[in-house]
Design a protein around this motif. Structure first.
Motif, PDB file in Angstrom:
ATOM      1  N   UNK A 123     -42.120  16.547  53.318  1.00 55.01           N
ATOM      2  CA  UNK A 123     -41.541  17.326  54.409  1.00 55.01           C
ATOM      3  C   UNK A 123     -40.703  16.520  55.379  1.00 55.01           C
ATOM      4  N   UNK A 124     -40.513  15.230  55.099  1.00 55.72           N
ATOM      5  CA  UNK A 124     -39.698  14.387  55.971  1.00 55.72           C
ATOM      6  C   UNK A 124     -40.315  14.160  57.333  1.00 55.72           C
ATOM      7  N   UNK A 125     -41.648  14.046  57.367  1.00 53.06           N
ATOM      8  CA  UNK A 125     -42.336  13.937  58.657  1.00 53.06           C
ATOM      9  C   UNK A 125     -43.355  12.797  58.688  1.00 53.06           C
ATOM     10  N   UNK A 126     -43.052  11.700  58.015  1.00 49.83           N
ATOM     11  CA  UNK A 126     -43.979  10.566  58.007  1.00 49.83           C
ATOM     12  C   UNK A 126     -44.130   9.918  59.380  1.00 49.83           C
ATOM     13  N   UNK A 127     -43.279  10.310  60.332  1.00 50.23           N
ATOM     14  CA  UNK A 127     -43.420   9.767  61.687  1.00 50.23           C
ATOM     15  C   UNK A 127     -44.737  10.211  62.330  1.00 50.23           C
ATOM     16  N   UNK A 128     -45.394  11.212  61.761  1.00 45.39           N
ATOM     17  CA  UNK A 128     -46.694  11.648  62.281  1.00 45.39           C
ATOM     18  C   UNK A 128     -47.831  10.701  61.885  1.00 45.39           C
ATOM     19  N   UNK A 129     -47.556   9.769  60.972  1.00 46.78           N
ATOM     20  CA  UNK A 129     -48.588   8.850  60.486  1.00 46.78           C
ATOM     21  C   UNK A 129     -48.586   7.572  61.306  1.00 46.78           C
ATOM     22  N   UNK A 130     -49.779   7.140  61.734  1.00 41.13           N
ATOM     23  CA  UNK A 130     -49.938   5.834  62.375  1.00 41.13           C
ATOM     24  C   UNK A 130     -50.159   4.825  61.253  1.00 41.13           C
ATOM     25  N   UNK A 131     -49.083   4.323  60.680  1.00 39.08           N
ATOM     26  CA  UNK A 131     -49.159   3.545  59.445  1.00 39.08           C
ATOM     27  C   UNK A 131     -50.024   2.297  59.558  1.00 39.08           C
ATOM     28  N   UNK A 191     -36.143  23.819  50.686  1.00 39.20           N
ATOM     29  CA  UNK A 191     -35.323  24.194  51.844  1.00 39.20           C
ATOM     30  C   UNK A 191     -34.578  25.503  51.594  1.00 39.20           C
ATOM     31  N   UNK A 192     -35.197  26.362  50.814  1.00 32.74           N
ATOM     32  CA  UNK A 192     -34.582  27.645  50.502  1.00 32.74           C
ATOM     33  C   UNK A 192     -34.949  28.743  51.467  1.00 32.74           C
ATOM     34  N   UNK A 193     -35.644  28.392  52.550  1.00 28.04           N
ATOM     35  CA  UNK A 193     -36.028  29.390  53.542  1.00 28.04           C
ATOM     36  C   UNK A 193     -37.277  30.166  53.204  1.00 28.04           C
ATOM     37  N   UNK A 194     -37.983  29.747  52.171  1.00 25.05           N
ATOM     38  CA  UNK A 194     -39.196  30.468  51.764  1.00 25.05           C
ATOM     39  C   UNK A 194     -40.370  30.158  52.688  1.00 25.05           C
ATOM     40  N   UNK A 195     -40.539  28.882  53.041  1.00 29.58           N
ATOM     41  CA  UNK A 195     -41.650  28.482  53.902  1.00 29.58           C
ATOM     42  C   UNK A 195     -41.101  27.758  55.122  1.00 29.58           C
ATOM     43  N   UNK A 196     -41.928  27.670  56.166  1.00 32.72           N
ATOM     44  CA  UNK A 196     -41.566  26.937  57.373  1.00 32.72           C
ATOM     45  C   UNK A 196     -42.096  25.514  57.219  1.00 32.72           C
ATOM     46  N   UNK A 197     -41.236  24.609  56.764  1.00 31.92           N
ATOM     47  CA  UNK A 197     -41.646  23.230  56.495  1.00 31.92           C
ATOM     48  C   UNK A 197     -42.095  22.532  57.774  1.00 31.92           C
ATOM     49  N   UNK A 198     -41.402  22.758  58.880  1.00 31.85           N
ATOM     50  CA  UNK A 198     -41.766  22.105  60.142  1.00 31.85           C
ATOM     51  C   UNK A 198     -43.166  22.526  60.595  1.00 31.85           C
ATOM     52  N   UNK A 236     -49.855  20.894  47.942  1.00 38.65           N
ATOM     53  CA  UNK A 236     -49.524  21.643  46.724  1.00 38.65           C
ATOM     54  C   UNK A 236     -48.300  22.517  46.941  1.00 38.65           C
ATOM     55  N   UNK A 237     -48.250  23.183  48.079  1.00 44.24           N
ATOM     56  CA  UNK A 237     -47.136  24.086  48.370  1.00 44.24           C
ATOM     57  C   UNK A 237     -45.815  23.326  48.463  1.00 44.24           C
ATOM     58  N   UNK A 238     -45.789  22.266  49.268  1.00 39.49           N
ATOM     59  CA  UNK A 238     -44.541  21.530  49.462  1.00 39.49           C
ATOM     60  C   UNK A 238     -44.126  20.795  48.196  1.00 39.49           C
ATOM     61  N   UNK A 239     -45.093  20.248  47.480  1.00 34.37           N
ATOM     62  CA  UNK A 239     -44.781  19.544  46.240  1.00 34.37           C
ATOM     63  C   UNK A 239     -44.218  20.503  45.201  1.00 34.37           C
ATOM     64  N   UNK A 240     -44.833  21.663  45.078  1.00 34.08           N
ATOM     65  CA  UNK A 240     -44.394  22.679  44.130  1.00 34.08           C
ATOM     66  C   UNK A 240     -42.956  23.109  44.428  1.00 34.08           C
TER      67      UNK A 240
END
Length: 207
Positions: free
Chosen positions: A155-163, A109-116, A97-101
């Protein structure tokens, strides 16, 4: 859900769009978050829904993106996870919800949250079967998997998924009658057809 269905059917003009937008803005709190109705406490789930509705109406520019982004940012914990509201429940749904919002508001990428940190928390919720739970160690569940995969994609981190592993786990949710369930040995439910197929679509594994 109603507006999304009408938009999909190309029938938004049949609804009172002005009335919906006006009511929606009355559900917003000074902190920037939205409640489920007028007078209800703000919550991350309702805040995303409010932003999505305004986007469907083509009125997202009427929202104060910075103010909403600050509300969302205040719900992130030091470990990267998000709580849904002031009462402190942690859930991978809230990361989505947070990242989608923020993404819809062009504030990701406005520096509000730590996406990583946010995506690293979701990655810690991955299980041996490739699925994801509510929190680290939680049982894999199709609904949570959609939100986890969605959050990682945004978040540009789909590499964490074992597809490969997760793709088969999701396909195994189909029951003999054709429907899909959310977990092994459960009954099929139309809502899980959405969660499962949406996650497979994000992963490029619908085939």
């Amino acid at each position: 859900w109603g507006r999304c269905a009408m938009a999909t059917l190309g029938a938004l003009e049949q609804m009172d769009c002005e009335g919906v937008a006006a009511w929606l803005l009355r559900c917003q709190h000074p902190c920037g978050g939205f409640g489920g109705d007028e007078g209800h406490d703000p919550h991350l789930l309702y805040t995303l829904s409010a932003v999505q509705i305004m986007c469907l109406l083509g009125r997202e520019r009427e929202l104060d993106g910075e103010r909403i982004a600050r509300y969302v940012a205040n719900l992130q914990r030091p470990d990267g996870s998000f709580v849904g509201d002031e009462w402190g429940e942690v859930d991978t749904r809230f990361t989505y919800c947070a990242l989608s919002c923020l993404n819809l508001l062009d504030q990701l990428h406005g520096g509000h949250v730590d996406v990583d940190k946010a995506t690293a928390f979701v990655a810690r919720c991955r299980n041996f079967d490739g699925g994801f739970g509510v929190t680290p160690g939680g049982e894999s569940h199709a609904g949570q998997i959609f939100t986890a995969v969605g959050a990682l994609a945004i978040g540009g981190a789909l590499h964490h998924v074992e597809s490969d592993v997760l793709g088969w786990w999701l396909c195994e949710r189909q029951t003999a009658g054709g429907g899909l369930n959310g977990r092994p040995e459960k009954l099929q439910d139309v809502c899980y057809s959405w969660w499962v197929l949406s996650a497979l679509a994000v992963l490029g594994r619908l085939e």
